[in-house]
Design an enzyme around this catalytic site. Structure first.
Site, short mmCIF file in Angstrom:
data_model
loop_
_atom_site.label_atom_id
_atom_site.label_comp_id
_atom_site.label_asym_id
_atom_site.label_seq_id
_atom_site.Cartn_x
_atom_site.Cartn_y
_atom_site.Cartn_z
N ASN A 207 6.20 -13.84 3.60
CA ASN A 207 5.10 -14.65 4.15
C ASN A 207 5.34 -16.15 4.06
O ASN A 207 4.41 -16.91 3.84
CB ASN A 207 3.81 -14.38 3.37
N SER B 89 3.06 -7.68 2.98
CA SER B 89 2.84 -6.64 1.98
C SER B 89 1.91 -5.56 2.50
O SER B 89 2.06 -4.38 2.17
CB SER B 89 2.20 -7.23 0.72
N ASP C 287 5.46 -1.62 -7.33
CA ASP C 287 4.57 -2.77 -7.19
C ASP C 287 3.96 -3.14 -8.54
O ASP C 287 4.65 -3.06 -9.55
CB ASP C 287 3.49 -2.42 -6.15
N HIS D 28 -2.67 -5.77 -6.20
CA HIS D 28 -1.73 -5.65 -5.09
C HIS D 28 -1.22 -4.22 -4.93
O HIS D 28 -1.18 -3.67 -3.83
CB HIS D 28 -0.58 -6.62 -5.32
#
Length: 440
Positions: free
Chosen positions: A317, A389, A186, A218
């Site tokens: 998304n 996520s 990530d 994130h």
């Protein structure tokens, strides 16, 4: 041989090249026969005059990001049998034709740029990876208060446990993921976060000029959900596998969250070499209706499974439910990678969550909490985020619990146990796969 496993980007000069909305680096990702890597490299040397090959072995991480930036070097990740190959523009066609003819080359695809935000304009080629929550706040603004209220579901007491951990019954499990390694690929991690100090077994940055420290947020959030502590400094418990061993790989930059396929592959190779039982990838790229899954990621996921590593990835998304449901993103659309969709507190599919509208691997496999998820934030604090996520590390954490309970289980066994223990939902499999994730 399936010619779809080989590709050639538009005839453009060196450097970043753009075709039909896609951005390429000018390099190729080449997948080699693991038992005969040298034959494939020799064929490319003689026919396409590829740049000299630097080998990355095992858990090596130092200088890998810099090697991937150098125009005079090709990089071979021996652990996975994958190479990021530098080739002159006039020799790209030679590389593709050689890859098609050489049996020791399994696949060759142009390396794509990866980004923190997707291209959403019609007919543009999907090429960018993104932290999958990236557009949620923008999308929420377009939905009515009534729609949002309906997604809240019953009031849950979150004094001791987040709603997500309660929904997957992690609050009822005695398992902690002890000694199981979870790799989160990530934007890095806040290594000084009081909830994570002493929990990070290894970390590596594959982003040039940046340490593993997470200035984006994130990565820290996803790591917290997968493996946050049993007793956080503040607020309810939010981590699934509180005793798991954390491997943090930074592949997306602090600012725009940008990187390349090569950086993601470097993170995957590093995680496998470090003994990760689970790799969690809350990143993805838009996929067009009918688009085939990427062959390089699929083959690498198969190799990881053979070595005992399960890969989970965010479904994406990009949907605007109910009218518009977009396909599961790449690389989650690979058959050997578990695709995770997002649920609201009412256990309904989140309006942004992508669906299994493409065949050939593009299915949703499982659903998990992905709306208003509380977890760790850089700077030692906490924040709530939404997106597939956020659902993905819930699944990674449960896989760690299963691995603790069954230390000798194969990766295939872990996947089977995960999918057979779900709580059935009324939504179609297109949206939730087998059902709601449940902790053992």
């Amino acid at each position: 041989m399936d010619r779809r496993t080989f590709g050639e980007h538009p005839d453009q000069p060196n450097g970043l090249v753009t075709g039909h909305g896609a951005e390429y680096t000018g390099r190729y990702v080449v997948l080699l026969d693991p038992s005969d890597q040298e034959s494939g490299l020799n064929a490319l040397r003689s026919s396409a005059d590829i740049a000299s090959v630097e080998r990355v072995r095992g858990t090596e991480a130092a200088n890998v990001a810099e090697l991937l930036e150098r125009p005079d070097v090709s990089v071979l990740f021996e652990e996975l049998g994958a190479a990021v190959v530098e080739v002159r523009p006039e020799r790209r066609h030679d590389l593709v034709t050689t890859a098609e003819a050489e049996s020791s080359i399994i696949a060759a695809e142009p390396e794509r740029m990866v980004y923190a935000s997707p291209i959403t304009a019609p007919q543009q080629a999907p090429t960018e990876f993104f932290p999958a929550y990236r557009s949620d706040e923008e999308v929420v603004a377009h939905h009515t208060r009534a729609e949002i209220a309906a997604a809240q579901g019953p009031a849950l007491d979150e004094q001791n446990w987040t709603w997500g951990l309660q929904a997957i019954r992690a609050n009822l499990s005695s398992l902690t993921g002890r000694d199981v390694k979870i790799a989160v690929i990530d934007t890095g991690v806040d290594t000084d976060h009081p909830d994570l100090v002493g929990r990070i077994e290894a970390s590596a940055s594959f982003v040039p000029g940046e340490t593993v420290e997470d200035a984006h947020g994130h990565g820290t959030h996803c790591i917290g959900t997968a493996a946050g502590p049993a007793r956080p400094q503040q607020g309810p418990r939010y981590g699934v596998a509180c005793d798991a061993r954390i491997l943090a790989a930074k592949v997306l930059s602090n600012g725009a969250g940008s990187g390349t396929d090569g950086q993601i592959l470097a993170g995957m190779a590093w995680a496998v070499a470090n003994g990760a039982r689970v790799i969690s990838m809350s990143l993805g790229a838009l996929v067009r209706p009918g688009e085939l899954f990427p062959q390089t990621y699929e083959k690498l996921a198969q190799r990881a499974l053979q070595r005992g590593t399960v890969i989970v990835a965010a479904a994406g998304n990009d949907s605007h439910r109910p009218p518009e449901i977009l396909p599961v993103s790449r690389p989650a659309n690979c058959p050997s990678i578990l695709a995770v969709s997002a649920l609201d507190k009412a256990l309904t599919t989140s309006f942004f969550s992508n669906g299994g509208t493409n065949g050939q691997g593009g299915e949703v496999n499982i659903a998990a909490p992905g709306r208003d998820v509380r977890s760790a934030a850089p700077g030692g604090g906490y924040q709530s985020m939404s997106g597939t996520s956020m659902a993905t590390p819930h699944v990674a954490g449960v896989l760690a619990l299963l691995a603790q309970a069954n230390p000798n289980a194969s990766a295939a066994d872990l996947k089977a146990s995960l999918l057979s223990s779900v709580f059935p939902l009324t939504q179609p499999a297109r949206d939730v796969g087998a059902g709601l994730l449940q902790a053992p």
